[in-house]
Design a protein around this motif. Structure first.
Motif, PDB file in Angstrom:
ATOM      1  N   ALA A 121       0.811  -1.226   0.000  1.00  0.00           N
ATOM      2  CA  ALA A 121       0.000   0.000   0.000  1.00  0.00           C
ATOM      3  C   ALA A 121       0.840   1.271   0.000  1.00  0.00           C
ATOM      4  O   ALA A 121       0.329   2.347   0.276  1.00  0.00           O
ATOM      5  N   ILE A 122       2.121   1.171  -0.378  1.00  0.00           N
ATOM      6  CA  ILE A 122       2.973   2.357  -0.365  1.00  0.00           C
ATOM      7  C   ILE A 122       3.832   2.476  -1.611  1.00  0.00           C
ATOM      8  O   ILE A 122       4.331   3.549  -1.928  1.00  0.00           O
ATOM      9  N   GLY A 123       3.982   1.412  -2.395  1.00  0.00           N
ATOM     10  CA  GLY A 123       5.053   1.343  -3.365  1.00  0.00           C
ATOM     11  C   GLY A 123       4.855   1.982  -4.719  1.00  0.00           C
ATOM     12  O   GLY A 123       5.749   1.930  -5.551  1.00  0.00           O
ATOM     13  N   GLY A 124       3.689   2.574  -5.014  1.00  0.00           N
ATOM     14  CA  GLY A 124       3.542   3.219  -6.300  1.00  0.00           C
ATOM     15  C   GLY A 124       3.411   2.234  -7.450  1.00  0.00           C
ATOM     16  O   GLY A 124       3.095   1.062  -7.261  1.00  0.00           O
ATOM     17  N   THR A 125       3.677   2.696  -8.651  1.00  0.00           N
ATOM     18  CA  THR A 125       3.381   1.915  -9.860  1.00  0.00           C
ATOM     19  C   THR A 125       4.623   1.591 -10.680  1.00  0.00           C
ATOM     20  O   THR A 125       4.566   1.489 -11.893  1.00  0.00           O
ATOM     21  N   SER A 307       7.386   6.742   9.610  1.00  0.00           N
ATOM     22  CA  SER A 307       7.977   6.172  10.822  1.00  0.00           C
ATOM     23  C   SER A 307       7.382   4.811  11.136  1.00  0.00           C
ATOM     24  O   SER A 307       8.106   3.839  11.425  1.00  0.00           O
ATOM     25  N   GLU A 308       6.067   4.718  11.101  1.00  0.00           N
ATOM     26  CA  GLU A 308       5.414   3.473  11.482  1.00  0.00           C
ATOM     27  C   GLU A 308       5.630   2.380  10.448  1.00  0.00           C
ATOM     28  O   GLU A 308       5.818   1.206  10.807  1.00  0.00           O
ATOM     29  N   THR A 309       5.644   2.739   9.183  1.00  0.00           N
ATOM     30  CA  THR A 309       5.917   1.738   8.149  1.00  0.00           C
ATOM     31  C   THR A 309       7.320   1.157   8.305  1.00  0.00           C
ATOM     32  O   THR A 309       7.518  -0.061   8.204  1.00  0.00           O
ATOM     33  N   PHE A 310       8.295   2.019   8.548  1.00  0.00           N
ATOM     34  CA  PHE A 310       9.666   1.538   8.748  1.00  0.00           C
ATOM     35  C   PHE A 310       9.739   0.587   9.933  1.00  0.00           C
ATOM     36  O   PHE A 310      10.424  -0.447   9.877  1.00  0.00           O
ATOM     37  N   SER A 311       9.005   0.888  11.002  1.00  0.00           N
ATOM     38  CA  SER A 311       9.062   0.034  12.188  1.00  0.00           C
ATOM     39  C   SER A 311       8.516  -1.358  11.896  1.00  0.00           C
ATOM     40  O   SER A 311       9.004  -2.349  12.436  1.00  0.00           O
ATOM     41  N   TYR A 312       7.506  -1.467  11.036  1.00  0.00           N
ATOM     42  CA  TYR A 312       6.935  -2.771  10.721  1.00  0.00           C
ATOM     43  C   TYR A 312       7.883  -3.617   9.884  1.00  0.00           C
ATOM     44  O   TYR A 312       7.992  -4.830  10.079  1.00  0.00           O
ATOM     45  N   TYR A 313       8.554  -3.001   8.929  1.00  0.00           N
ATOM     46  CA  TYR A 313       9.283  -3.761   7.916  1.00  0.00           C
ATOM     47  C   TYR A 313      10.800  -3.645   8.040  1.00  0.00           C
ATOM     48  O   TYR A 313      11.516  -4.124   7.154  1.00  0.00           O
ATOM     49  N   ARG A 314      11.284  -3.052   9.135  1.00  0.00           N
ATOM     50  CA  ARG A 314      12.734  -2.799   9.200  1.00  0.00           C
ATOM     51  C   ARG A 314      13.554  -4.082   9.203  1.00  0.00           C
ATOM     52  O   ARG A 314      14.649  -4.118   8.625  1.00  0.00           O
ATOM     53  N   ASP A 315      13.081  -5.163   9.836  1.00  0.00           N
ATOM     54  CA  ASP A 315      13.857  -6.405   9.840  1.00  0.00           C
ATOM     55  C   ASP A 315      13.967  -6.971   8.428  1.00  0.00           C
ATOM     56  O   ASP A 315      15.045  -7.398   7.992  1.00  0.00           O
ATOM     57  N   ALA A 316      12.842  -6.980   7.683  1.00  0.00           N
ATOM     58  CA  ALA A 316      12.881  -7.487   6.307  1.00  0.00           C
ATOM     59  C   ALA A 316      13.722  -6.580   5.413  1.00  0.00           C
ATOM     60  O   ALA A 316      14.424  -7.068   4.513  1.00  0.00           O
ATOM     61  N   GLU A 327      10.901   1.668  -5.292  1.00  0.00           N
ATOM     62  CA  GLU A 327      10.175   2.794  -4.712  1.00  0.00           C
ATOM     63  C   GLU A 327       9.685   2.476  -3.307  1.00  0.00           C
ATOM     64  O   GLU A 327       9.752   3.312  -2.400  1.00  0.00           O
ATOM     65  N   THR A 328       9.199   1.259  -3.102  1.00  0.00           N
ATOM     66  CA  THR A 328       8.771   0.843  -1.770  1.00  0.00           C
ATOM     67  C   THR A 328       9.923   0.937  -0.787  1.00  0.00           C
ATOM     68  O   THR A 328       9.785   1.483   0.317  1.00  0.00           O
ATOM     69  N   ARG A 329      11.050   0.381  -1.182  1.00  0.00           N
ATOM     70  CA  ARG A 329      12.221   0.358  -0.296  1.00  0.00           C
ATOM     71  C   ARG A 329      12.661   1.767   0.070  1.00  0.00           C
ATOM     72  O   ARG A 329      12.944   2.074   1.232  1.00  0.00           O
ATOM     73  N   MET A 333      12.559   3.172   3.835  1.00  0.00           N
ATOM     74  CA  MET A 333      13.833   3.531   4.456  1.00  0.00           C
ATOM     75  C   MET A 333      13.835   4.979   4.930  1.00  0.00           C
ATOM     76  O   MET A 333      14.497   5.321   5.921  1.00  0.00           O
ATOM     77  N   ALA A 334      13.091   5.829   4.249  1.00  0.00           N
ATOM     78  CA  ALA A 334      13.017   7.232   4.675  1.00  0.00           C
ATOM     79  C   ALA A 334      12.470   7.348   6.089  1.00  0.00           C
ATOM     80  O   ALA A 334      12.837   8.263   6.835  1.00  0.00           O
TER      81      ALA A 334
END
Length: 446
Positions: A121-125, A307-316, A327-329, A333-334
């Motif tokens: 839900a963040i990565g664009g097209t 901030s919250e998105t990074f916290s969910y996926y930071r390990d992956a 684009e997602t990455r 990472m931002a």
């Protein structure tokens, strides 16, 4: 193209003029007819047929009995792959469905398939993802909007009479607007988010996309309700979704939001004016209303979501960075660069903006706002959501509806946004029904 809406299909089934199996077959034929739209990533044809046959042989189980739906592919489905548009979860098959699908299934709905989403839900097209982006049925060279792109495209093309999306900054309302559908971001807490891949626990919402406002109300009658798996739903009141729908807007005060989008083009301004006239003709009063600056909402939304998105996926991100699209990455990472003090400040500002919105609704019943500055732009040009007025109401958790308000000279849908106070969702939908009625019958894009 299947011509049915959820409401007309339900009426036809009750009258014996339509079977669930026939409707499922029509929808599957519509999907096959336009593969270039890439609206679905997974089609559950055989299980849908079996469910339809069971529905036809049993008495009605609920308001959605025998009605096929599309489900955004970040919403977990037991036994059906939920990839989130990503290589990271390309083979992930959940063991339990999201709470909202359990509710829809209990109301009789049939899963037709999983619809295309921007990656998590963040990565664009971008084109470096495992699934192609969903295309706009009105013009495949134009933007569909995201992240619930496949849900809106599928409804607009008549592939499915209704679908479910999610919305953190506009991801239900923008695709609905650019595809000519109705899309509701409900009051936060009305619909459970349990079993949905998170983007921002502070701002995430889930809700319906359908061809008509009435169908959104029908879906909400099943979607809304408390869920022990999601504590944000525990104190939500029961609402009369269908009973209020035809109650009109006579005597209501609509605030016309000043400065929310100062640079909408002439045709979008005409669509906004037409919606205002429809409301006024139905007995509403239109007055001026001032919101806090859009930049304040944008800043809070950006900092909180990143901030919250990074916290969910930071390990992956640390262990499997290659599994994400570029684009997602980069966007995720931002979020790692946001300081704790900045995040806390954004949460504080959000509280202040919620209070400002509550004060605003002491003087008006609803808001009428533009949603986008123009009709759907060229494909790939709208992944950052510039010139959009959706974020303020994700930040405040207010109910916000995208509804078609006409057609541009390019043949693309125009749209407006109706916003209400917390738990004012049924009145928001009633206002949308007035605008739809003034617009008249409209056809989907086969």
């Amino acid at each position: 193209m299947s011509p049915w809406t959820l409401s007309t299909a339900a009426e036809a089934m009750q009258a014996g003029r339509l079977t669930a199996r026939a409707l499922v077959e029509e929808c599957l034929e519509s999907i096959d007819a336009r593969p270039e739209l890439a609206a679905f990533v997974t089609i559950t044809a055989e299980t849908a047929r079996c469910a339809a046959d069971a529905a036809d042989s049993a008495p009605g189980r609920g308001p959605l009995h025998g009605l096929p739906l599309g489900l955004k592919d970040i919403i977990e489905t037991e036994g059906v792959r939920t990839a989130g548009g990503s290589r990271l979860f390309l083979d992930r098959v959940p063991g339990r469905s999201a709470a909202l699908w359990e509710r829809l299934e209990a109301a009789g709905a049939i899963l037709l398939g999983k619809t295309t989403t921007w990656e998590f839900a963040i990565g664009g097209t971008r084109q470096d993802l495992p699934f192609p982006p969903a295309l706009n049925p009105w013009d495949v060279t134009r933007e569909t909007g995201g992240s619930s792109s496949g849900s809106a495209a599928a409804v607009a093309a008549g592939m499915v009479p209704g679908a479910i999306g999610t919305d953190t900054a506009g991801s239900i309302r923008v695709p609905a607007a650019w595809c000519g559908c109705a899309g509701l971001k409900p009051t936060q807490g009305l619909v459970s988010r349990a079993g949905i891949y998170p983007l921002s626990h502070t701002l995430d919402h889930a809700g319906p996309i359908a061809w008509t406002v009435r169908d959104c109300a029908l879906l909400m009658s099943a979607l809304a309700g408390p869920d022990p798996r999601d504590p944000t739903t525990r104190h939500a009141p029961a609402l009369d979704w269908l009973g209020r729908l035809d109650g009109g807007v006579s005597g209501l005060r609509f605030g016309i939001a000043e400065g929310l989008l100062d640079d909408i083009d002439a045709e979008m301004a005409d669509g906004l004016a037409a919606a205002g006239r429809a409301l006024s003709d139905a007995g509403a009063e239109l007055v001026s209303a001032a919101l806090p600056p859009l930049r304040d909402f944008d800043a809070a939304c950006n900092i909180i979501t990143r901030s919250e998105t990074f916290s969910y996926y930071r390990d992956a991100l640390a262990t499997r960075p290659e599994a994400f699209g570029e684009e997602t990455r980069a966007r995720m990472m931002a979020g790692g660069l946001v300081a704790a003090a900045e995040y806390i400040d954004a949460l504080r500002i959000r509280t202040e903006l919620i209070e400002a919105m509550e004060r605003l609704f002491t003087g008006v019943d609803l808001l009428l706002t533009p949603l986008a500055g123009s009709t759907a732009p060229e494909a790939g040009s709208a992944t950052s959501y510039a010139r959009l007025a959706t974020r303020p109401f994700s930040v405040t958790g207010s109910p916000a509806l995208s509804v078609c308000s006409g057609w541009g000279s390019d043949g693309l849908p125009l749209s407006v946004q109706i916003v209400g106070p917390a738990y004012g969702d049924p009145i928001v939908l009633a206002a949308g029904a007035v605008i739809e009625a003034a617009l008249g019958e409209r056809e989907r894009r086969a």
